[in-house]
Design an enzyme around this catalytic site. Structure first.
Site, mmCIF file in Angstrom:
data_model
loop_
_atom_site.group_PDB
_atom_site.id
_atom_site.type_symbol
_atom_site.label_atom_id
_atom_site.label_comp_id
_atom_site.label_asym_id
_atom_site.label_seq_id
_atom_site.Cartn_x
_atom_site.Cartn_y
_atom_site.Cartn_z
ATOM 1 N N ARG A 16 0.830 -1.201 0.000
ATOM 2 C CA ARG A 16 0.000 0.000 0.000
ATOM 3 C C ARG A 16 0.870 1.258 0.000
ATOM 4 O O ARG A 16 0.449 2.312 -0.434
ATOM 5 C CB ARG A 16 -0.881 0.040 1.257
ATOM 6 C CG ARG A 16 -1.999 -0.960 1.277
ATOM 7 C CD ARG A 16 -2.673 -0.979 2.643
ATOM 8 N NE ARG A 16 -3.199 0.303 3.078
ATOM 9 C CZ ARG A 16 -4.387 0.794 2.730
ATOM 10 N NH1 ARG A 16 -5.174 0.107 1.938
ATOM 11 N NH2 ARG A 16 -4.789 1.963 3.177
ATOM 12 N N ARG A 24 10.058 5.050 -3.080
ATOM 13 C CA ARG A 24 10.568 5.929 -4.133
ATOM 14 C C ARG A 24 12.044 6.215 -3.925
ATOM 15 O O ARG A 24 12.464 6.476 -2.801
ATOM 16 C CB ARG A 24 9.862 7.294 -4.113
ATOM 17 C CG ARG A 24 8.413 7.254 -4.384
ATOM 18 C CD ARG A 24 7.916 8.684 -4.624
ATOM 19 N NE ARG A 24 6.467 8.649 -4.551
ATOM 20 C CZ ARG A 24 5.771 9.059 -3.512
ATOM 21 N NH1 ARG A 24 6.367 9.610 -2.480
ATOM 22 N NH2 ARG A 24 4.470 8.959 -3.524
ATOM 23 N N ARG A 47 -9.387 -6.339 12.895
ATOM 24 C CA ARG A 47 -8.674 -5.536 13.884
ATOM 25 C C ARG A 47 -9.548 -4.357 14.276
ATOM 26 O O ARG A 47 -10.254 -3.773 13.443
ATOM 27 C CB ARG A 47 -7.346 -4.996 13.315
ATOM 28 C CG ARG A 47 -6.331 -6.057 13.079
ATOM 29 C CD ARG A 47 -5.871 -6.756 14.339
ATOM 30 N NE ARG A 47 -4.949 -5.949 15.139
ATOM 31 C CZ ARG A 47 -4.520 -6.326 16.336
ATOM 32 N NH1 ARG A 47 -4.944 -7.459 16.893
ATOM 33 N NH2 ARG A 47 -3.670 -5.556 16.994
ATOM 34 N N ARG A 63 0.025 5.438 16.280
ATOM 35 C CA ARG A 63 0.260 6.790 15.754
ATOM 36 C C ARG A 63 -0.520 7.817 16.551
ATOM 37 O O ARG A 63 -1.456 7.478 17.267
ATOM 38 C CB ARG A 63 -0.086 6.875 14.269
ATOM 39 C CG ARG A 63 -1.476 6.415 13.911
ATOM 40 C CD ARG A 63 -1.634 6.295 12.371
ATOM 41 N NE ARG A 63 -2.874 5.603 12.065
ATOM 42 C CZ ARG A 63 -3.221 5.150 10.866
ATOM 43 N NH1 ARG A 63 -2.420 5.314 9.835
ATOM 44 N NH2 ARG A 63 -4.363 4.535 10.672
ATOM 45 N N GLU A 121 -3.757 6.257 18.733
ATOM 46 C CA GLU A 121 -4.427 5.056 18.225
ATOM 47 C C GLU A 121 -3.798 3.802 18.807
ATOM 48 O O GLU A 121 -2.599 3.584 18.664
ATOM 49 C CB GLU A 121 -4.301 4.969 16.694
ATOM 50 C CG GLU A 121 -5.152 5.969 15.963
ATOM 51 C CD GLU A 121 -5.136 5.729 14.456
ATOM 52 O OE1 GLU A 121 -4.882 4.587 14.015
ATOM 53 O OE2 GLU A 121 -5.351 6.708 13.723
ATOM 54 N N TYR A 133 -9.806 -4.746 2.415
ATOM 55 C CA TYR A 133 -9.128 -3.553 2.953
ATOM 56 C C TYR A 133 -9.268 -2.429 1.925
ATOM 57 O O TYR A 133 -8.302 -2.003 1.321
ATOM 58 C CB TYR A 133 -7.665 -3.936 3.199
ATOM 59 C CG TYR A 133 -6.798 -2.961 3.983
ATOM 60 C CD1 TYR A 133 -7.257 -1.745 4.436
ATOM 61 C CD2 TYR A 133 -5.485 -3.299 4.249
ATOM 62 C CE1 TYR A 133 -6.422 -0.885 5.136
ATOM 63 C CE2 TYR A 133 -4.637 -2.460 4.949
ATOM 64 C CZ TYR A 133 -5.112 -1.246 5.385
ATOM 65 O OH TYR A 133 -4.275 -0.398 6.075
ATOM 66 N N ASP A 152 -9.933 1.281 0.354
ATOM 67 C CA ASP A 152 -9.845 2.712 0.625
ATOM 68 C C ASP A 152 -11.166 3.355 0.206
ATOM 69 O O ASP A 152 -11.967 2.735 -0.501
ATOM 70 C CB ASP A 152 -8.678 3.324 -0.151
ATOM 71 C CG ASP A 152 -7.330 2.927 0.447
ATOM 72 O OD1 ASP A 152 -7.268 2.743 1.670
ATOM 73 O OD2 ASP A 152 -6.363 2.793 -0.325
#
Ligand code: UDP
Length: 365
Positions: free
Chosen positions: A170, A174, A247, A278, A298, A346, A348
């Protein structure tokens, strides 16, 4: 009698309801919770749009979907660039030349690629069979150990070698200096929050909140010709083949009497010894200048009955179990399953909208 009973007022249900209402269909949308918008729900606190069920950053390369959501909100030009904290070290995400330069004190892509190649030379990884192999192959041992292993094992509650490789793909990798977390063509946060989008989408439907599907259908079995179900598919079928794993996330949210707590919307804590994954500072999604700030820590946890499911755990075991439910769903042509929980994917947000538009399109024929 309604044409559609839509179970779940989240993104899938709201888009489907909007499309069908626009075609003159009578839709009833119900939700167990006492608010609309599902997990994209945002609520204003101290003038700040708080993402109550975790950060939602809209990004897509699907132009039609982008144009579609822009009919319901104006999007700002937020670009997600999370920062990762590991002990007293701080790195840019996603994995890019800024990350590698800080990690190894190097400057060029060739140097970064050479270090990664050296770090995995003796591992002999072919086609990655799990998340650990995939991550090592992509970024080498240092980045894996510092920025992936701890975070992923907290997030999923399973060792990386037992998780599917696709989860780590995901994230972009780069060899350029570019901290944009997404590769998508379009990205932003809806000004005024996500709840307003759901309100507009649901304007043409009847909405009943705090309503449980099983209770409603027991009382009024003939309430609609067809059902759109965006809850857990295993729950719909009474867990007849066993429970799928999900989860859950617990949020510790607090308003602080300070203007700027962490200088970024998303800061990941990638070490295993920090209990949360996070910290979100919501105002930075909208470049907020309020005198106060709101932050959410979280904490990831295994889902159990009574908790909110957030993420399907798409490993081989659960996918095989889901396939059995999917087969079973074919015996119910009067029910359309949708969303992360109904399709056990999952997804988006853009993929949810695309799936809802497609489902509506298939109904119309
Ligand atoms: N991930 C990681 N370190 C990070 C951020 C993400 O290892 O600092 C991994 C982790 O396995 C996570 C996956 O990348 O589950 C996907 O991250 P993403 O930010 O897309 O997750 P979401 O925002 O959907 O929770």
């Amino acid at each position: 009698m309604y044409d559609y009973l839509i179970v779940g007022a989240g993104l899938f249900g709201a888009v489907f309801a909007h499309e069908m209402a626009a075609r003159g269909k009578r839709c009833l949308v119900i939700d167990r919770r006492n608010h609309i918008a599902g997990n994209i729900y945002t609520k204003e606190v101290e003038g700040i749009q708080v993402h109550e069920y975790g950060a939602h950053i809209f990004h897509t390369s699907d132009r039609e979907v982008w144009e579609y959501v822009n009919r319901f909100a104006e999007f700002n030009n937020y670009v997600n660039s999370p920062v990762a904290v590991y002990g007293d070290e701080l790195y840019n995400l996603p994995f890019n030349m800024n990350t590698f330069s800080k990690m190894w004190g190097i400057r060029t892509p060739a140097e970064a690629q050479r270090i990664i190649a050296e770090q995995i030379a003796d591992l002999g990884i072919g086609e990655p069979r799990n998340l650990e192999e995939q991550a090592l192959k992509l970024v080498g041992r240092d980045v894996y150990e510092k920025l992936i292993k701890g975070y992923t094992e907290k997030q999923w509650g399973r060792p990386c070698h037992e998780l599917p490789a696709f989860i780590i793909k995901r994230l972009p990798l780069r060899f350029r200096y570019d901290n944009n977390y997404f590769n998508d063509r379009y990205q932003g946060i809806p000004m005024g929050g996500y709840t307003a989008i759901a309100e507009k989408l649901l304007a043409g439907a009847d909405v009943r909140l705090g309503v449980d599907y099983a209770e409603l259908i027991a009382k009024e079995p003939e309430i609609a010709k067809k059902t759109v179900y965006t809850g857990q598919i295993d729950e719909f079928f009474g867990y007849c083949f066993g429970a799928l794993e999900y989860r859950s996330v617990r949020f510790e949210t607090e308003a602080l009497d300070c203007e700027n707590y962490q200088g970024n919307a998303v800061v990941n804590y990638t070490a295993a010894d920090v209990p949360y994954t996070r910290i979100i500072e919501h105002k930075h999604f909208e470049f907020g200048t309020q005198p106060k700030t709101v932050i959410s820590r979280e904490y990831s946890a295994e889902w159990s009955v009574g908790a909110e499911p957030y993420y399907p755990v798409n490993n081989e075991k659960n996918n095989a179990l889901y396939e059995r439910y999917r087969e079973r769903a074919k015996t119910r042509p009067d029910v359309i399953f949708g969303g992360r929980l109904g399709l056990y994917r999952y997804f988006d947000m853009d993929k949810v909208i695309r799936a809802a538009l497609d489902a509506a399109g298939a109904e119309i024929g």
